[in-house]
Motif scaffolding. Structure first.
Motif, PDB file in Angstrom:
ATOM      1  N   SER A 120       0.803  -2.429   5.178  1.00 50.44           N
ATOM      2  CA  SER A 120       1.379  -2.949   3.938  1.00 50.44           C
ATOM      3  C   SER A 120       1.959  -4.330   4.238  1.00 50.44           C
ATOM      4  O   SER A 120       2.670  -4.512   5.232  1.00 50.44           O
ATOM      5  N   LEU A 121       1.661  -5.288   3.410  1.00 51.14           N
ATOM      6  CA  LEU A 121       2.133  -6.651   3.622  1.00 51.14           C
ATOM      7  C   LEU A 121       3.653  -6.705   3.673  1.00 51.14           C
ATOM      8  O   LEU A 121       4.335  -5.963   2.974  1.00 51.14           O
ATOM      9  N   GLN A 164      -4.784   9.171  14.152  1.00 46.65           N
ATOM     10  CA  GLN A 164      -3.499   9.276  13.462  1.00 46.65           C
ATOM     11  C   GLN A 164      -3.623   9.803  12.039  1.00 46.65           C
ATOM     12  O   GLN A 164      -2.699  10.417  11.520  1.00 46.65           O
ATOM     13  N   ILE A 165      -4.749   9.545  11.403  1.00 47.56           N
ATOM     14  CA  ILE A 165      -4.978  10.024  10.039  1.00 47.56           C
ATOM     15  C   ILE A 165      -6.215  10.904  10.042  1.00 47.56           C
ATOM     16  O   ILE A 165      -7.324  10.430  10.292  1.00 47.56           O
ATOM     17  N   ARG A 166      -6.010  12.197   9.765  1.00 48.81           N
ATOM     18  CA  ARG A 166      -7.078  13.182   9.864  1.00 48.81           C
ATOM     19  C   ARG A 166      -7.166  13.979   8.560  1.00 48.81           C
ATOM     20  O   ARG A 166      -6.598  15.076   8.458  1.00 48.81           O
ATOM     21  N   PRO A 167      -7.853  13.432   7.549  1.00 52.51           N
ATOM     22  CA  PRO A 167      -7.942  14.114   6.254  1.00 52.51           C
ATOM     23  C   PRO A 167      -8.424  15.548   6.354  1.00 52.51           C
ATOM     24  O   PRO A 167      -8.017  16.415   5.569  1.00 52.51           O
ATOM     25  N   GLN A 168      -9.288  15.812   7.342  1.00 52.74           N
ATOM     26  CA  GLN A 168      -9.820  17.166   7.489  1.00 52.74           C
ATOM     27  C   GLN A 168      -8.735  18.185   7.818  1.00 52.74           C
ATOM     28  O   GLN A 168      -8.937  19.392   7.652  1.00 52.74           O
ATOM     29  N   ASP A 169      -7.577  17.718   8.290  1.00 51.19           N
ATOM     30  CA  ASP A 169      -6.472  18.620   8.625  1.00 51.19           C
ATOM     31  C   ASP A 169      -5.496  18.806   7.471  1.00 51.19           C
ATOM     32  O   ASP A 169      -4.584  19.624   7.574  1.00 51.19           O
ATOM     33  N   GLN A 200       3.341   5.963   9.101  1.00 51.39           N
ATOM     34  CA  GLN A 200       3.434   4.842  10.031  1.00 51.39           C
ATOM     35  C   GLN A 200       2.253   3.885   9.865  1.00 51.39           C
ATOM     36  O   GLN A 200       2.433   2.666   9.831  1.00 51.39           O
ATOM     37  N   VAL A 201       1.055   4.434   9.759  1.00 52.58           N
ATOM     38  CA  VAL A 201      -0.131   3.593   9.628  1.00 52.58           C
ATOM     39  C   VAL A 201      -0.112   2.836   8.305  1.00 52.58           C
ATOM     40  O   VAL A 201      -0.430   1.632   8.249  1.00 52.58           O
ATOM     41  N   LEU A 222       0.830  -1.214   0.000  1.00 49.44           N
ATOM     42  CA  LEU A 222       0.000   0.000   0.000  1.00 49.44           C
ATOM     43  C   LEU A 222       0.859   1.256   0.000  1.00 49.44           C
ATOM     44  O   LEU A 222       0.504   2.261  -0.623  1.00 49.44           O
ATOM     45  N   ALA A 223       1.982   1.198   0.703  1.00 53.46           N
ATOM     46  CA  ALA A 223       2.848   2.369   0.770  1.00 53.46           C
ATOM     47  C   ALA A 223       3.356   2.736  -0.618  1.00 53.46           C
ATOM     48  O   ALA A 223       3.276   3.891  -1.047  1.00 53.46           O
ATOM     49  N   GLY A 224       3.878   1.766  -1.332  1.00 55.29           N
ATOM     50  CA  GLY A 224       4.415   2.029  -2.663  1.00 55.29           C
ATOM     51  C   GLY A 224       3.339   2.377  -3.667  1.00 55.29           C
ATOM     52  O   GLY A 224       3.483   3.303  -4.472  1.00 55.29           O
TER      53      GLY A 224
END
Length: 214
Positions: free
Chosen positions: A134-135, A76-81, A128-129, A48-50
């Motif tokens: 990611s596998l 940890q993941i805040r799209p609104q920001d 980090q998330v 997923l990272a790549g």
């Protein structure tokens, strides 16, 4: 359920392949009592990272990854920001949409177009998330033989998003057989790859030897 003595095999493709791949990685810690003989997984968005960073031709991976993981990791993941007002509105239209909507709406639209913080995927908390999801990026390792199949001309989920995962599995000593598809793209490989995967699973149930090609 009384399955501890029953032979088990797992199969999945695309999103189902992703679920199968994670079940294979987590089996040792989550269900050590099950007798899983093998797992066949195809068309998997393993890295997923790549994939999110390089934005494949369909253009949906980064958006799907960011918004999907934001639901599970809201602190940890805040799209609104991260987005402009227009970007927040765009993200909201995608959040509850179907896959077809995500594919159509995000084609050619990068996260950067609406970002107010630069490369969102490089933000420490976000990175980090994504790494954790990611596998082969954690210590969790499949404890059963694997059959991994992916088409060479898959534009929706490019094969390099999984070949690196396979190489890491091989490095860790996992029994892996990798089968490259004949160039029929993502949907075509769901059908073209099925006979080989089913035959491989049948071989596991019948006790035939594996043929790893690491």
């Amino acid at each position: 359920m009384g399955l501890s003595n029953s032979p088990v095999v797992m199969y999945g493709y695309s999103g189902g392949g992703h679920a199968t791949a994670w079940a294979a990685e987590l089996k040792r810690s989550f269900a050590p009592e099950l007798n899983v003989l093998g797992a066949a997984e195809g068309g998997v968005p393993g890295d997923l990272a790549g994939l999110s960073e390089k934005q494949p031709a369909a253009g949906f991976t980064a958006w799907g990854t960011l918004l999907g993981l934001a639901r599970e990791y809201p602190d940890q993941i805040r799209p609104q920001d991260y987005f402009t007002t227009e970007g927040i509105g765009f993200a909201e239209t995608l959040t509850d949409g179907c896959l077809s909507d995500l594919l159509a709406e995000t084609k050619g639209v990068s996260l950067d177009q609406y970002s107010t913080v630069g490369n969102i995927l490089e933000l420490p908390s976000v990175k980090q998330v994504i790494e954790e999801n990611s596998l082969a990026r954690t210590e969790a390792t499949p404890s059963m033989p694997l059959y991994v199949f992916h088409d060479t001309h898959d534009t929706l989920i490019p094969d390099w998003g999984m070949t690196g995962v396979v190489q890491e599995y091989c490095r860790r000593g996992v029994d892996v057989e990798y089968a490259a598809g004949p160039g029929v793209d993502h949907v075509g490989e769901a059908f073209a790859g099925m006979p080989g995967a089913y035959k491989w699973l049948d071989d596991r149930v019948m006790g035939r030897p594996t043929t790893p090609n690491c």
